[in-house]
Write an enzyme that holds these catalytic residues in place. Sequence first.
Site, mmCIF file in Angstrom:
data_model
loop_
_atom_site.group_PDB
_atom_site.id
_atom_site.type_symbol
_atom_site.label_atom_id
_atom_site.label_comp_id
_atom_site.label_asym_id
_atom_site.label_seq_id
_atom_site.Cartn_x
_atom_site.Cartn_y
_atom_site.Cartn_z
ATOM 1 N N GLY A 173 -7.239 12.000 -13.779
ATOM 2 C CA GLY A 173 -6.299 12.027 -14.903
ATOM 3 C C GLY A 173 -7.005 12.062 -16.249
ATOM 4 N NE ARG A 174 -11.504 7.567 -15.592
ATOM 5 C CZ ARG A 174 -10.988 7.156 -14.437
ATOM 6 N NH1 ARG A 174 -9.677 7.105 -14.278
ATOM 7 N NH2 ARG A 174 -11.771 6.798 -13.443
ATOM 8 C CG HIS A 197 -10.143 1.192 -47.793
ATOM 9 N ND1 HIS A 197 -10.517 0.764 -49.045
ATOM 10 C CD2 HIS A 197 -10.575 2.468 -47.693
ATOM 11 C CE1 HIS A 197 -11.129 1.751 -49.680
ATOM 12 N NE2 HIS A 197 -11.182 2.796 -48.874
ATOM 13 C CD GLU A 206 4.169 3.701 -16.980
ATOM 14 O OE1 GLU A 206 4.060 4.322 -15.890
ATOM 15 O OE2 GLU A 206 3.535 2.668 -17.241
ATOM 16 C CD GLU A 213 -7.554 4.931 -16.043
ATOM 17 O OE1 GLU A 213 -7.566 6.134 -15.734
ATOM 18 O OE2 GLU A 213 -6.519 4.342 -16.397
ATOM 19 C CE LYS A 263 -0.582 2.834 -11.941
ATOM 20 N NZ LYS A 263 -1.131 4.027 -11.320
ATOM 21 C CE LYS A 273 -5.411 13.443 -9.147
ATOM 22 N NZ LYS A 273 -6.740 12.851 -9.198
HETATM 23 O O1 F6P Z 1 -2.612 4.244 -13.858
HETATM 24 C C1 F6P Z 1 -3.675 4.906 -14.409
HETATM 25 C C2 F6P Z 1 -3.484 6.379 -14.226
HETATM 26 O O2 F6P Z 1 -3.582 6.686 -12.877
HETATM 27 C C3 F6P Z 1 -4.453 7.205 -15.041
HETATM 28 O O3 F6P Z 1 -5.664 7.339 -14.427
HETATM 29 C C4 F6P Z 1 -3.697 8.470 -15.192
HETATM 30 O O4 F6P Z 1 -4.192 9.296 -16.209
HETATM 31 C C5 F6P Z 1 -2.312 7.933 -15.492
HETATM 32 O O5 F6P Z 1 -2.203 6.784 -14.677
HETATM 33 C C6 F6P Z 1 -1.183 8.864 -15.216
HETATM 34 O O6 F6P Z 1 -1.166 9.261 -13.885
HETATM 35 P P1 F6P Z 1 -0.328 10.521 -13.407
HETATM 36 O O7 F6P Z 1 -0.868 11.718 -14.115
HETATM 37 O O8 F6P Z 1 -0.507 10.573 -11.937
HETATM 38 O O9 F6P Z 1 1.106 10.276 -13.805
#
Ligand code: F6P
Length: 520
Positions: free
Chosen positions: A260-261, A377, A206, A346, A486, A200
């Site tokens: 995002g979620r 199990h 990452e 979240e 972060k 987003k």
């Molecule tokens: O750090 C949490 C978050 O902002 C989530 O809410 C989101 O889904 C994820 O990181 C990834 O964010 P982006 O889609 O901006 O890379």
Amino acid sequence: MKLVALGKEAPQSTLSGLFLHDSQRAQRFTHQLNVGDASVIVDFSKQNVSVEIVESLLALASEAGVQSRRDAMFAGEPVNESEGRPVLHVALRAPSTVNIVIDGVDVVQEVHQVRRSMAEFAHGVRGGSLCGATGKPFTHIINVGIGGSDLGPSLVWDVLSTSLTPALQCAFVSNIDPIDVEQVLKQHDAQQTLVVMCSKTFSTAETLSNSLIIQKWLAASVGDAGVAQHCAVVSVEPQRAASAGIAFAHSFKIWPWVGGRFSVSSAVNLANVIAFGPTVFDDFLSGMRQVDEHFLSAEMDQNIPVLMGLISVWNRSVLGRETQAIVPYASALAQFAPYLQQLIMESNGKHVQNDNQVVTTQTSPVVWGSVGTNSQHAFMQLLHQGTSVVPVDLIGFAQSSSVHSNAHDTLIANMFAQAQALAFGASSEEAQRVMPGNRPSTVLLASELSAQTLGALIALYEHSVFVQGCVWGINSFDQWGVELGKKLANDLGDQIAKGVSKTDQDASTHQLMQWYLKHR
Ligand code: F6P
């Protein structure tokens, strides 16, 4: 206050007793929703609730203004108050006849435009008219993203690839651990791989790191000039990808008002749109939309996400249940618990309300889980006889895409048996063998696990989360709590890059940094 009193009395009413005194209890607490030709039933009868408790919870929802907040969300009002913006994942699956105007733009029309361009792109890739830089057709997709930009599409892939044949194979890379991306790349031929980079914000460390690693890998096979042809970006800010040195020939828009979620109904699902075709994505969205319509129109006492949300509030805030287990009896839903961890924790893992006052009750439970029967199990022992009471959602399907129907029947028999054992327990002469019972579960049973019912299931939980947030008075749509980590990671990363550990940081971190710098 009434709920607190009811909570104190609750231990006296066992589930055995509640069923004994109300022959209609099973029907009374079970609700059905039709989703296309399929249906979903949700049985709350094995929750520790009575008619009086549910009525009090509904009164609480009304006091909290759940209906008006729901209507405000669907209308595009800025219900994400701390960020001053609307929350419109529901616009992503609204029919084109609906109008939601934000800053003079009808966002539903924009959504449909993006869906059309995704469909066109998907047809091009599936049919081979859009191919790699060396002229070979794409056979594989790597989705790069994390959080909502990974958990949604990878859950959808798991489910759909169990019952449908994808035109392309998908793999998912999320963690910044370079071993992950390397493992995935080893299994791919760059010349036939399409990379979908979802973020987003396109400022997520990452996703930037993995995207850059993959771009180098592509360049080694197709040349620098060919890389862009293999890459699509899904983002609010595609220009940020470009400024980070990421080449891409295709881009698909998402909007600031998609959390995002909550983004699984957006272009973040591009990999699956390509793999299974746009019609399957339409079905998925239609399942979600049918739940949206139910949430909007069903009476509150018949409204499944409202009841799900209120029963979660009862378990967490009144009965003090600290965790919530999710146990689907379908291996295809192995990723559902992690998906719901993000969605629920979240969203509602917060202790300060919209008005900046600290909450006076417990909010989000810790969400965890795994598939049945594996969980039986592993951890179900604690749910039956442990010292903590863990409400559990058991999710199953009447039909299976497998030809081994006996095994499927046994799978579902196990799910029913777990709910029964948890609720009613068993007596024994020996204390260690006593099964106390009275342990709560909700059973969600759908006719089949399809694109449509998966969409419906996800939307039920999305709206349940919203209802809980309303009752607790918190903003379910921001996530300030993830920012500090972060920032600190960036600072520590800079120190590591320089090979030094600052002496003015806490002694424990300084010691760990020194040890790491020495041993890495
Ligand atoms: O750090 C949490 C978050 O902002 C989530 O809410 C989101 O889904 C994820 O990181 C990834 O964010 P982006 O889609 O901006 O890379």
